[in-house]
Scaffold this active site. Structure first.
Site, PDB file in Angstrom:
ATOM      1  N   ARG A 115     -21.677 -15.439 -59.066  1.00 18.71           N
ATOM      2  CA  ARG A 115     -20.406 -16.006 -58.602  1.00 18.71           C
ATOM      3  C   ARG A 115     -19.611 -14.967 -57.811  1.00 18.71           C
ATOM      4  NH1 ARG A 115     -20.382 -20.947 -60.477  1.00 18.71           N
ATOM      5  NH2 ARG A 115     -21.560 -21.299 -62.394  1.00 18.71           N
ATOM      6  N   ASP A 116     -19.036 -15.430 -56.694  1.00 17.39           N
ATOM      7  CA  ASP A 116     -18.205 -14.549 -55.875  1.00 17.39           C
ATOM      8  C   ASP A 116     -16.956 -14.154 -56.664  1.00 17.39           C
ATOM      9  OD1 ASP A 116     -17.942 -14.121 -52.485  1.00 17.39           O
ATOM     10  OD2 ASP A 116     -16.190 -13.722 -53.751  1.00 17.39           O
ATOM     11  N   ILE A 117     -16.596 -12.882 -56.602  1.00 15.34           N
ATOM     12  CA  ILE A 117     -15.465 -12.367 -57.383  1.00 15.34           C
ATOM     13  C   ILE A 117     -14.128 -12.899 -56.854  1.00 15.34           C
ATOM     14  CG2 ILE A 117     -14.965 -10.236 -56.076  1.00 15.34           C
ATOM     15  CD1 ILE A 117     -15.051  -8.785 -58.852  1.00 15.34           C
TER      16      ILE A 117
ATOM     17  N   HIS B  31     -26.462 -11.768 -47.659  1.00 15.61           N
ATOM     18  CA  HIS B  31     -26.118 -12.738 -48.701  1.00 15.61           C
ATOM     19  C   HIS B  31     -25.766 -14.068 -48.067  1.00 15.61           C
ATOM     20  CE1 HIS B  31     -22.585 -10.350 -47.592  1.00 15.61           C
ATOM     21  NE2 HIS B  31     -21.874 -11.446 -47.765  1.00 15.61           N
TER      22      HIS B  31
ATOM     23  N   HIS C 160     -23.580 -17.394 -48.663  1.00 17.37           N
ATOM     24  CA  HIS C 160     -22.498 -17.996 -49.440  1.00 17.37           C
ATOM     25  C   HIS C 160     -22.847 -19.463 -49.690  1.00 17.37           C
ATOM     26  CE1 HIS C 160     -19.313 -14.848 -48.663  1.00 17.37           C
ATOM     27  NE2 HIS C 160     -20.131 -14.575 -47.667  1.00 17.37           N
TER      28      HIS C 160
ATOM     29  N   ASN D  60     -22.368 -14.535 -42.978  1.00 17.25           N
ATOM     30  CA  ASN D  60     -21.549 -13.743 -42.067  1.00 17.25           C
ATOM     31  C   ASN D  60     -22.377 -12.552 -41.593  1.00 17.25           C
ATOM     32  OD1 ASN D  60     -19.288 -15.410 -42.541  1.00 17.25           O
ATOM     33  ND2 ASN D  60     -18.735 -14.240 -44.357  1.00 17.25           N
TER      34      ASN D  60
ATOM     35  N   GLU E 106     -18.540  -8.204 -44.821  1.00 13.78           N
ATOM     36  CA  GLU E 106     -17.894  -7.073 -45.509  1.00 13.78           C
ATOM     37  C   GLU E 106     -18.893  -6.267 -46.321  1.00 13.78           C
ATOM     38  OE1 GLU E 106     -14.727  -8.813 -47.768  1.00 13.78           O
ATOM     39  OE2 GLU E 106     -13.516  -9.209 -45.975  1.00 13.78           O
ATOM     40  N   VAL E 107     -19.867  -6.938 -46.894  1.00 10.60           N
ATOM     41  CA  VAL E 107     -20.892  -6.242 -47.693  1.00 10.60           C
ATOM     42  C   VAL E 107     -22.197  -6.275 -46.905  1.00 10.60           C
ATOM     43  CG1 VAL E 107     -22.171  -6.181 -49.858  1.00 10.60           C
ATOM     44  CG2 VAL E 107     -19.761  -6.891 -49.858  1.00 10.60           C
TER      45      VAL E 107
HETATM   46  P1  AMP Z   1     -19.028 -11.148 -46.651  1.00 16.49           P
HETATM   47  O1  AMP Z   1     -17.631 -11.103 -46.101  1.00 16.49           O
HETATM   48  O2  AMP Z   1     -19.835 -12.282 -46.107  1.00 16.49           O
HETATM   49  O3  AMP Z   1     -19.723  -9.812 -46.549  1.00 16.49           O
HETATM   50  O4  AMP Z   1     -18.872 -11.506 -48.187  1.00 16.49           O
HETATM   51  C1  AMP Z   1     -18.805 -10.563 -49.205  1.00 16.49           C
HETATM   52  C2  AMP Z   1     -18.408 -11.303 -50.436  1.00 16.49           C
HETATM   53  O5  AMP Z   1     -18.678 -10.487 -51.554  1.00 16.49           O
HETATM   54  C3  AMP Z   1     -16.918 -11.663 -50.481  1.00 16.49           C
HETATM   55  O6  AMP Z   1     -16.776 -13.087 -50.578  1.00 16.49           O
HETATM   56  C4  AMP Z   1     -16.427 -10.959 -51.739  1.00 16.49           C
HETATM   57  O7  AMP Z   1     -15.465 -11.706 -52.441  1.00 16.49           O
HETATM   58  C5  AMP Z   1     -17.707 -10.774 -52.530  1.00 16.49           C
HETATM   59  N1  AMP Z   1     -17.693  -9.667 -53.471  1.00 16.49           N
HETATM   60  C6  AMP Z   1     -17.283  -8.394 -53.264  1.00 16.49           C
HETATM   61  N2  AMP Z   1     -17.430  -7.657 -54.373  1.00 16.49           N
HETATM   62  C7  AMP Z   1     -17.952  -8.478 -55.329  1.00 16.49           C
HETATM   63  C8  AMP Z   1     -18.329  -8.313 -56.687  1.00 16.49           C
HETATM   64  N3  AMP Z   1     -18.202  -7.150 -57.315  1.00 16.49           N
HETATM   65  N4  AMP Z   1     -18.819  -9.389 -57.363  1.00 16.49           N
HETATM   66  C9  AMP Z   1     -18.956 -10.580 -56.735  1.00 16.49           C
HETATM   67  N5  AMP Z   1     -18.626 -10.799 -55.451  1.00 16.49           N
HETATM   68  C10 AMP Z   1     -18.132  -9.771 -54.750  1.00 16.49           C
END
Ligand code: AMP
Ligand code: ZN
Length: 112
Positions: free
Chosen positions: A29-31, A98, A100, A85, A93-94
């Site tokens: 689950r997304d945080i 991944h 969504h 993304n 961002e990560v």
């Molecule tokens: P993106 O912007 O597509 O890279 O999405 C990165 C996603 O990772 C965002 O929706 C964040 O809310 C999610 N995220 C970041 N850190 C964590 C975490 N520790 N556990 C779960 N989701 C996370």
């Protein structure tokens, strides 16, 4: 990748709220959920962005897994959205690939 947040989840160093796991993928689950159901599906292998995804079998497997999880979550019939993304202007961002999975509410279009 030692410095990658999602690799740390795969390694068990950080424990996300896992909804599905097998040899190839992890889903959790997304945080910071943007919908009642917001799950991230990742390959266990470190792949930075969609641009780096070369394994067609894995690409298909990730998509099928999203659909399976949508069914498990009870949103397959009502509907859901899958988003990837990619890089800066794509809103990534990560930097570990991944997908969504968003559902549980009507989705607007076009996406922001
Ligand atoms: P993106 O912007 O597509 O890279 O999405 C990165 C996603 O990772 C965002 O929706 C964040 O809310 C999610 N995220 C970041 N850190 C964590 C975490 N520790 N556990 C779960 N989701 C996370
Ligand atoms: Zn990684």
């Amino acid at each position: 990748m030692t410095d990658c947040l999602f690799c740390k989840m795969v390694a068990g160093e950080i424990q996300p709220d896992i909804v599905y796991e097998d040899e190839q993928v992890l889903a959790f689950r997304d945080i910071n959920p943007k919908a009642p159901t917001h799950i991230l599906v990742i390959p266990k292998q470190h792949i930075a962005t969609l641009n780096d995804l070369q394994d067609k079998e894995l690409a298909g497997y990730l998509l099928q897994t999203v659909a399976q999880i949508a069914a498990i979550e009870g949103i397959a019939e009502t509907g859901y959205r899958t988003v990837i993304n990619c890089n800066n202007e794509g809103g990534q961002e990560v930097y570990h690939l991944h997908l969504h999975l968003l559902g549980g509410r009507p989705m607007a279009w076009p996406a922001g």
